[in-house]
Design an enzyme around this catalytic site. Structure first.
Site, PDB file in Angstrom:
ATOM      1  N   SER A   1       0.937  -1.180   0.100  1.00  0.00           N
ATOM      2  CA  SER A   1      -0.128   0.041  -0.029  1.00  0.00           C
ATOM      3  C   SER A   1       0.870   1.299   0.024  1.00  0.00           C
ATOM      4  O   SER A   1       0.302   2.241  -0.396  1.00  0.00           O
ATOM      5  CB  SER A   1      -0.867  -0.037   1.022  1.00  0.00           C
ATOM      6  OG  SER A   1      -1.832  -1.137   1.167  1.00  0.00           O
TER       7      SER A   1
ATOM      8  N   HIS B   1      -1.669   4.962   9.107  1.00  0.00           N
ATOM      9  CA  HIS B   1      -1.266   3.971   8.084  1.00  0.00           C
ATOM     10  C   HIS B   1      -0.712   4.157   6.535  1.00  0.00           C
ATOM     11  O   HIS B   1      -0.837   5.218   6.374  1.00  0.00           O
ATOM     12  CB  HIS B   1      -2.517   2.932   7.970  1.00  0.00           C
ATOM     13  CG  HIS B   1      -2.312   1.122   8.142  1.00  0.00           C
ATOM     14  ND1 HIS B   1      -2.485   0.537   7.148  1.00  0.00           N
ATOM     15  CD2 HIS B   1      -1.913   0.615   9.300  1.00  0.00           C
ATOM     16  CE1 HIS B   1      -2.231  -0.708   7.454  1.00  0.00           C
ATOM     17  NE2 HIS B   1      -1.822  -0.779   8.751  1.00  0.00           N
TER      18      HIS B   1
ATOM     19  N   THR C   1      -1.716   4.315   3.342  1.00  0.00           N
ATOM     20  CA  THR C   1      -2.686   4.889   2.474  1.00  0.00           C
ATOM     21  C   THR C   1      -2.792   6.245   2.888  1.00  0.00           C
ATOM     22  O   THR C   1      -2.600   7.170   2.157  1.00  0.00           O
ATOM     23  CB  THR C   1      -3.834   4.149   2.173  1.00  0.00           C
ATOM     24  OG1 THR C   1      -3.689   2.826   1.474  1.00  0.00           O
ATOM     25  CG2 THR C   1      -4.736   4.915   0.942  1.00  0.00           C
TER      26      THR C   1
ATOM     27  N   ASP D   1      -8.721  -4.683   2.885  1.00  0.00           N
ATOM     28  CA  ASP D   1      -7.415  -5.489   3.008  1.00  0.00           C
ATOM     29  C   ASP D   1      -6.941  -6.347   4.001  1.00  0.00           C
ATOM     30  O   ASP D   1      -6.544  -7.558   4.031  1.00  0.00           O
ATOM     31  CB  ASP D   1      -6.327  -4.557   2.856  1.00  0.00           C
ATOM     32  CG  ASP D   1      -5.010  -4.736   2.645  1.00  0.00           C
ATOM     33  OD1 ASP D   1      -4.580  -5.457   1.771  1.00  0.00           O
ATOM     34  OD2 ASP D   1      -4.150  -4.460   3.541  1.00  0.00           O
TER      35      ASP D   1
ATOM     36  N   HIS E   1      -5.997 -10.243   4.049  1.00  0.00           N
ATOM     37  CA  HIS E   1      -4.732 -11.011   4.728  1.00  0.00           C
ATOM     38  C   HIS E   1      -5.060 -11.920   5.763  1.00  0.00           C
ATOM     39  O   HIS E   1      -4.491 -13.070   5.774  1.00  0.00           O
ATOM     40  CB  HIS E   1      -4.143  -9.882   5.440  1.00  0.00           C
ATOM     41  CG  HIS E   1      -3.215  -8.847   4.730  1.00  0.00           C
ATOM     42  ND1 HIS E   1      -1.962  -9.255   4.148  1.00  0.00           N
ATOM     43  CD2 HIS E   1      -3.273  -7.703   4.506  1.00  0.00           C
ATOM     44  CE1 HIS E   1      -1.488  -8.243   3.390  1.00  0.00           C
ATOM     45  NE2 HIS E   1      -2.198  -7.306   3.906  1.00  0.00           N
TER      46      HIS E   1
ATOM     47  N   ASP F   1      -5.471   0.088  -4.145  1.00  0.00           N
ATOM     48  CA  ASP F   1      -3.972   0.134  -4.034  1.00  0.00           C
ATOM     49  C   ASP F   1      -3.316  -1.112  -4.855  1.00  0.00           C
ATOM     50  O   ASP F   1      -2.454  -1.245  -5.358  1.00  0.00           O
ATOM     51  CB  ASP F   1      -3.474   0.301  -2.962  1.00  0.00           C
ATOM     52  CG  ASP F   1      -4.139  -0.377  -1.711  1.00  0.00           C
ATOM     53  OD1 ASP F   1      -4.990  -1.246  -2.004  1.00  0.00           O
ATOM     54  OD2 ASP F   1      -3.631  -0.065  -0.673  1.00  0.00           O
TER      55      ASP F   1
END
Length: 495
Positions: free
Chosen positions: A87, A138, A140, A289, A293, A331
């Protein structure tokens, strides 16, 4: 042929996609569905449709979601040092128009800062906002508002985001999301900082209204438009904000992404209504996201549905505010999701994320662990029909959560190829009103490199990102945080 390939590899061939005429707009909304791929949309669409229509996988009646109406094309996502991006690198491409290495936050491979579209907008008199469900520092949100060599430099990112150490001072008028602990001094027992910086106090001195819980959000932003003035910061969790599947069961704890987006747009509109300059806002559906994960199918679906709800609201917003445009792209894809023999019906029975269930299980201190697991944990995981033998196997497993996720995924025909990112292209969404929509579709139909997207926004808003980069590089001193500033991540869903 070999000569052409060599030039391409070196990045020396001109990008012909940068010759758009581009319609003009006062405001721009950019939305990032982090970790979202085409299979994510399919899974969410089918999940919602079968419930709404009362149909089933054997005789499906499928209805479109908001995102299905807004597809423009596709986007390439590779980083400068890897075909599979993270990202940070992809976010730098989206925000600054430059390729860089995985882990880099708005710096080039040689460590030089590059100006973001948000910073360029702020310098030109626009109002700006970041609205996310991750920690606000974070990768982004960071790429729009900070410059560090490594994305793990969370303390340095937070300090730049609020203007403490950013060479331009505060560049973001609205910050909404998680990551509260990075804005508290180390003397606070809930702090994540290793120093005495109190960034909430600094923000207040700079005129920010500070919110740290849902009650404060409701008190200041409950009607979305009339009571709030800029700037303000609202961080509602020390870590990531809750998965939507969990938050929806306890809405009193945190606002949703949709609620935060409505509040931010309402106050941005109010703040710029009488001005020639508008606003730029980046909204991130961050936890799509994280669910990828974690290979958590139900959590992934719920956050993808929320992303579509935000898209639907923004489309309506633009219809009512035709001086505004929308662009949206992930992303990267996460999880290598496929839907083979897919039937979303089993996911309907899942009441919580496995992250939440693991926390609940670990907090149990009663005397009947097996009974609690059987009566509470398994039904909430959508697995109330497991056999005694399966329960024994789960309780004896080194990671019952991994096994449970496999079980529910098998029931639903959901398959994950990885717990990381993939190199697949992602979908480009967009919207504008009236004639702008036709021009927008004509400009952006097809396949684009991710570095092209901010350059298009730059044309729409008449900004100068290169001039912003020059101003950043003219600042004396080593203000760009290097790798030594990186700390161990607080969370495990960082990429």
């Amino acid at each position: 042929m070999q000569y052409s390939l060599t030039l391409l590899a070196a990045g020396l061939v001109a990008q012909t996609g940068l010759t758009w005429a581009a319609p003009q707009a006062k405001n721009f909304i950019y939305i990032v569905p982090d970790g979202y791929g085409q299979a994510s949309q399919t899974m969410a669409r089918d999940y919602v449709s079968l419930q709404k229509t009362g149909s089933n996988a054997s005789a499906p009646i499928i209805q479109e979601l908001a995102g299905d109406r807004l597809v423009l094309g596709t986007v390439r996502t590779h980083a400068s040092d890897n075909l599979v991006t993270d990202s940070a690198a992809s976010g730098t491409a989206f925000s600054c128009g430059h390729k860089t290495y995985n882990d880099a936050i708005s710096v080039t491979p040689d460590g030089q800062p590059v100006g973001s579209i948000l910073e360029a907008a702020k310098l030109d008199g626009f109002k700006t906002a970041l609205v996310v469900t991750s920690t606000i520092n974070h990768a982004t949100p960071a790429v729009y508002s900070a410059h560090v060599a490594n994305r793990d430099s969370y303390e340095a990112i937070a300090a730049q985001q609020i203007g403490y150490s950013h060479p331009f001072g505060p560049v973001v008028d609205i910050l909404l999301g998680g990551g509260r602990c990075y804005f508290k001094p180390q003397s606070d027992p809930t702090s994540c900082r290793s120093d005495d910086l109190d960034l909430f106090s600094f923000a207040q001195k700079k005129g920010y209204h500070v919110m740290q819980d849902r009650a404060a959000f409701d008190a200041y932003l409950g009607d979305y438009t009339t009571n709030a003035s800029l700037p303000y910061i609202g961080l509602f969790n020390d870590d990531q904000m809750m998965y939507e599947i969990d938050r929806s069961k306890a809405p009193e704890k945190e606002p949703s992404l949709l609620e935060m987006s409505k509040a931010a747009l309402g106050t941005l509109d109010q703040a710029t209504r009488a001005s020639k300059k508008g606003y730029f806002i980046m909204i991130e559906a961050s936890r799509i996201d994280h669910a990828g994960h974690a290979n958590d199918a139900a959590a992934h679906v719920h956050d993808t549905v929320m992303y579509n709800e935000v898209l639907g609201f923004v489309q309506e917003w633009i219809n009512a505010h035709p001086d505004t445009m929308l662009m949206s792209a992930a992303d990267h894809e996460c999880g290598g999701l496929t839907t083979n023999a897919f039937d979303p019906a089993p996911l309907v029975n899942v009441q919580h994320s496995f992250e939440y269930l693991k926390t609940v299980w670990e907090a149990y201190n009663g005397t009947d662990a097996r009974g609690y697991f059987t009566s509470t944990v398994l039904p909430a995981a959508g697995l109330s029909d497991v056999t005694d033998a399966q329960i024994d196997k789960l309780l004896g497993a080194s990671s019952p959560w991994a096994e449970m996720k496999k079980m529910i995924a098998t029931k639903a025909g959901v398959n994950w190829s990885t717990g990381g990112h993939t190199a697949t292209d992602v979908t480009l969404h967009g919207y504008a009103a009236g004639k702008k929509w036709r021009e927008f579709k004509g400009d952006m139909a097809g396949n684009h490199d991710n570095t092209e997207l901010p350059r298009y926004i730059e044309k729409v808003l008449k900004l100068d990102m290169d001039a912003t980069t020059a101003k950043l590089r003219a600042v004396n001193g080593s203000w760009v945080a290097g790798p030594d500033a990186a700390r161990k991540r607080r969370d495990v869903h960082s990429h």
